[in-house]
Design a protein around this motif. Structure first.
Motif, PDB file in Angstrom:
ATOM      1  N   GLY A   1      -1.233   8.020   5.490  1.00  0.00           N
ATOM      2  CA  GLY A   1      -2.428   8.019   6.321  1.00  0.00           C
ATOM      3  C   GLY A   1      -2.772   6.640   6.836  1.00  0.00           C
ATOM      4  O   GLY A   1      -2.907   6.418   8.051  1.00  0.00           O
ATOM      5  N   GLY A   2      -2.921   5.684   5.923  1.00  0.00           N
ATOM      6  CA  GLY A   2      -3.253   4.329   6.346  1.00  0.00           C
ATOM      7  C   GLY A   2      -2.140   3.683   7.136  1.00  0.00           C
ATOM      8  O   GLY A   2      -2.374   2.954   8.115  1.00  0.00           O
ATOM      9  N   LEU A   3      -0.900   3.926   6.730  1.00  0.00           N
ATOM     10  CA  LEU A   3       0.253   3.333   7.413  1.00  0.00           C
ATOM     11  C   LEU A   3       0.332   3.809   8.858  1.00  0.00           C
ATOM     12  O   LEU A   3       0.476   3.007   9.796  1.00  0.00           O
ATOM     13  CB  LEU A   3       1.526   3.698   6.655  1.00  0.00           C
ATOM     14  N   LEU A   4       0.242   5.125   9.059  1.00  0.00           N
ATOM     15  CA  LEU A   4       0.321   5.674  10.415  1.00  0.00           C
ATOM     16  C   LEU A   4      -0.893   5.281  11.252  1.00  0.00           C
ATOM     17  O   LEU A   4      -0.759   4.985  12.449  1.00  0.00           O
ATOM     18  CB  LEU A   4       0.438   7.194  10.346  1.00  0.00           C
ATOM     19  N   ALA A   5      -2.082   5.283  10.637  1.00  0.00           N
ATOM     20  CA  ALA A   5      -3.283   4.918  11.383  1.00  0.00           C
ATOM     21  C   ALA A   5      -3.236   3.459  11.828  1.00  0.00           C
ATOM     22  O   ALA A   5      -3.623   3.137  12.954  1.00  0.00           O
ATOM     23  CB  ALA A   5      -4.526   5.166  10.527  1.00  0.00           C
ATOM     24  N   GLY A   6      -2.750   2.572  10.950  1.00  0.00           N
ATOM     25  CA  GLY A   6      -2.643   1.165  11.326  1.00  0.00           C
ATOM     26  C   GLY A   6      -1.722   0.966  12.510  1.00  0.00           C
ATOM     27  O   GLY A   6      -2.039   0.234  13.466  1.00  0.00           O
ATOM     28  N   ALA A   7      -0.560   1.629  12.484  1.00  0.00           N
ATOM     29  CA  ALA A   7       0.387   1.512  13.592  1.00  0.00           C
ATOM     30  C   ALA A   7      -0.173   2.139  14.863  1.00  0.00           C
ATOM     31  O   ALA A   7       0.000   1.597  15.973  1.00  0.00           O
ATOM     32  CB  ALA A   7       1.707   2.174  13.209  1.00  0.00           C
TER      33      ALA A   7
ATOM     34  N   ALA B   1      -2.509   0.051   1.716  1.00  0.00           N
ATOM     35  CA  ALA B   1      -2.923   1.392   1.292  1.00  0.00           C
ATOM     36  C   ALA B   1      -1.707   2.242   0.937  1.00  0.00           C
ATOM     37  O   ALA B   1      -1.720   2.991  -0.047  1.00  0.00           O
ATOM     38  CB  ALA B   1      -3.741   2.060   2.399  1.00  0.00           C
ATOM     39  N   PHE B   2      -0.642   2.121   1.713  1.00  0.00           N
ATOM     40  CA  PHE B   2       0.581   2.870   1.436  1.00  0.00           C
ATOM     41  C   PHE B   2       1.177   2.477   0.083  1.00  0.00           C
ATOM     42  O   PHE B   2       1.595   3.336  -0.705  1.00  0.00           O
ATOM     43  CB  PHE B   2       1.605   2.625   2.549  1.00  0.00           C
TER      44      PHE B   2
ATOM     45  N   ALA C   1     -13.378  -3.147  -0.811  1.00  0.00           N
ATOM     46  CA  ALA C   1     -13.046  -4.562  -0.963  1.00  0.00           C
ATOM     47  C   ALA C   1     -11.615  -4.886  -0.560  1.00  0.00           C
ATOM     48  O   ALA C   1     -11.363  -5.891   0.134  1.00  0.00           O
ATOM     49  CB  ALA C   1     -13.298  -4.992  -2.409  1.00  0.00           C
ATOM     50  N   LEU C   2     -10.663  -4.056  -0.975  1.00  0.00           N
ATOM     51  CA  LEU C   2      -9.260  -4.388  -0.739  1.00  0.00           C
ATOM     52  C   LEU C   2      -8.881  -4.340   0.742  1.00  0.00           C
ATOM     53  O   LEU C   2      -8.281  -5.295   1.261  1.00  0.00           O
ATOM     54  CB  LEU C   2      -8.363  -3.473  -1.577  1.00  0.00           C
ATOM     55  N   PRO C   3      -9.195  -3.252   1.485  1.00  0.00           N
ATOM     56  CA  PRO C   3      -8.868  -3.276   2.914  1.00  0.00           C
ATOM     57  C   PRO C   3      -9.556  -4.408   3.665  1.00  0.00           C
ATOM     58  O   PRO C   3      -8.961  -5.024   4.563  1.00  0.00           O
ATOM     59  CB  PRO C   3      -9.357  -1.907   3.416  1.00  0.00           C
TER      60      PRO C   3
ATOM     61  N   ARG D   1      -0.910  -4.375   8.404  1.00  0.00           N
ATOM     62  CA  ARG D   1      -0.794  -4.821   7.013  1.00  0.00           C
ATOM     63  C   ARG D   1      -1.833  -4.136   6.129  1.00  0.00           C
ATOM     64  O   ARG D   1      -1.562  -3.851   4.955  1.00  0.00           O
ATOM     65  CB  ARG D   1      -0.939  -6.337   6.923  1.00  0.00           C
ATOM     66  N   THR D   2      -3.017  -3.889   6.684  1.00  0.00           N
ATOM     67  CA  THR D   2      -4.036  -3.172   5.920  1.00  0.00           C
ATOM     68  C   THR D   2      -3.539  -1.772   5.555  1.00  0.00           C
ATOM     69  O   THR D   2      -3.700  -1.312   4.421  1.00  0.00           O
ATOM     70  CB  THR D   2      -5.341  -3.070   6.731  1.00  0.00           C
ATOM     71  N   GLY D   3      -2.920  -1.096   6.522  1.00  0.00           N
ATOM     72  CA  GLY D   3      -2.349   0.214   6.240  1.00  0.00           C
ATOM     73  C   GLY D   3      -1.196   0.148   5.255  1.00  0.00           C
ATOM     74  O   GLY D   3      -1.019   1.045   4.425  1.00  0.00           O
ATOM     75  N   LEU D   4      -0.398  -0.938   5.311  1.00  0.00           N
ATOM     76  CA  LEU D   4       0.737  -1.088   4.402  1.00  0.00           C
ATOM     77  C   LEU D   4       0.263  -1.242   2.960  1.00  0.00           C
ATOM     78  O   LEU D   4       0.877  -0.694   2.030  1.00  0.00           O
ATOM     79  CB  LEU D   4       1.579  -2.299   4.817  1.00  0.00           C
TER      80      LEU D   4
END
Length: 438
Positions: free
Chosen positions: A377-383, A59-60, A40-42, A54-57
């Motif tokens: 993980g999410g931060l790097l994947a988003g970028a 999660a971070f 739900a959150l992502p 922002r989605t990765g941020l």
């Protein structure tokens, strides 16, 4: 007179399954809520901002406090007791999770406030998850359950949550919107808090503290240092931490960013996230059940590395190759089956090597170090997706997963995984085995 158990002080005639059932039930509801929120959150962030970064941020900001606070919470869990830590932190997580949809309904939910709230959720979840893990061995002793079987049941519980949570999350998001999933998450944390408070005896987890004057007067940092010093003497545990740390980073990238972006780009929508997760979860439940019933008859090292071989790289590659949905689900099923064997093996290896009185400290450090890459993980994947596109990132992550899990197995200390470990009690009580039946 009937002799009491030396570990728990519980006479064989008074053994009860209630503590273990309570711990497993609390794990089940809190982990299910977390899995609902993981869908739900992502999705909420992705559809409201349109930004993978922002989605990765988000999660971070949830996982960085989780890892940091969990690492520092071990001495406090050992001293205060895991039962108290568990129900209070679950209550804090419920409050923060409920604040997200409430603030949104009141038009008060800015992006910085969302980041702050998910940080509170993560900071409270870390000690809460740790406390539940620490209660497992004593709860198993109180019920006369072998340790390896108890860790297998814990694995089944985790995998059931991984099955029901994504399915419920995907359905709730598709039918009622992502904020409904966050309300369910808050309710699950509240229920977990109640279960622990009612089902667990007050002194669960506190019966193994060293009663010597030196130990009772030891400060927080001395206790923390003891846990770190013990972990440094365990080559196998350190190797596990490093390898699992890399795979956790890649799994976090997959769950928080890569899978949602693929679902959006492929036109399948949020429901396929739940379907894929549930397919893997059902297979993982089967794997965990097999591990719970037969793990003591299998060679751990072979099971462990075979499980990682099928659980990791294939799920990245099948999305990168743009396979049809049926093929994706088939790969997720095989991946889940392999993953179901991993945590029971890891849990038994840890619990049979660590003195009970230090379990909170050592478990906190081991978990936190192995989870240290998850916030990134999410931060790097988003970028990476924003700059290179989805398919190249999936291919690179799949290759990294394959190399990490195969190269790690070449180190000599992994041979110790097939031998029951001995936990040396640093408080001077001698040596005792924490292994279950082998």
């Amino acid at each position: 007179m009937t002799a009491a158990s030396p570990d728990t002080g519980v006479a064989p005639g008074k053994r009860t399954l209630r503590p273990l059932a309570g711990v497993l039930a609390a794990m089940a509801v809190s982990l299910t809520g977390t899995r609902v929120s993981a869908v739900a959150l992502p999705w909420f962030v992705l559809v409201t901002t349109g930004s993978a970064t922002r989605t990765g941020l988000v999660a971070f900001c949830e996982m960085a406090p989780y890892v940091l606070v969990k690492a520092l919470a071990g001495p406090r869990v050992d001293r205060v007791g895991p039962r108290t830590v568990s129900w209070t932190t679950d209550l804090a997580s419920a409050s923060a999770a409920a604040a997200v949809p409430l603030c949104h309904a009141l038009h008060l939910l800015s992006f910085p406030l969302l980041l702050a709230l998910v940080a509170v959720i993560g900071a409270a979840r870390g000690p809460g998850d740790l406390a539940k893990e620490v209660m497992v061995p004593e709860a198993a002793d109180r019920g006369g359950i072998p340790l390896e079987r108890a860790t297998g049941l814990t694995g089944v519980t985790e995998r059931l949550a991984a099955t029901l949570g994504p399915a419920a999350g995907g359905a709730l998001v598709a039918l009622l919107g992502p904020l409904t999933g966050l309300v369910v998450n808050a309710g699950c944390f509240a229920l977990g808090s109640v279960i622990v408070a009612l089902a667990l005896p007050r002194r669960v987890g506190r019966g193994h503290e060293d009663a010597s004057p030196e130990a009772s007067e030891a400060g927080y940092w001395q206790r923390f240092g003891e846990g770190l010093a013990f972990l440094r003497t365990q080559p196998l545990l350190l190797s596990v931490v490093v390898m699992v740390g890399v795979t956790n980073l890649l799994d976090a990238a997959f769950t928080a960013v890569l899978l949602p972006v693929w679902a959006d780009a492929s036109g399948n929508g949020p429901s396929v996230i739940g379907l894929a997760g549930s397919t893997a979860g059902v297979a993982a439940v089967v794997g965990s059940l097999i591990a719970a019933l037969a793990a003591h008859r299998l060679r751990r090292r072979v099971v462990f590395f075979t499980g990682f071989l099928v659980a990791g790289a294939p799920k990245f590659l099948v999305l990168a190759l743009d396979a049809p949905l049926g093929g994706v689900l088939a790969v997720f099923a095989v991946s889940g089956l392999g993953a179901g064997f991993l945590n029971p093996v890891l849990g038994a290896v840890l619990l049979e090597r660590v003195p009970r009185r230090m379990l909170g400290r050592v478990n906190a450090l081991g978990d936190s170090l192995s989870w240290a890459g998850i916030p990134l993980g999410g931060l790097l994947a988003g970028a990476a997706v924003a700059s290179a596109g989805l398919a190249p990132v999936l291919l690179v992550c799949g290759a990294a997963y394959f190399l990490t899990t195969n190269l790690a197995g070449l180190r000599p200390e992994w041979r110790d995984m097939d031998r029951a470990g001995k936990a040396t009690d640093l408080g001077g009580e001698g040596t005792h085995s924490l292994a279950g039946e082998t």
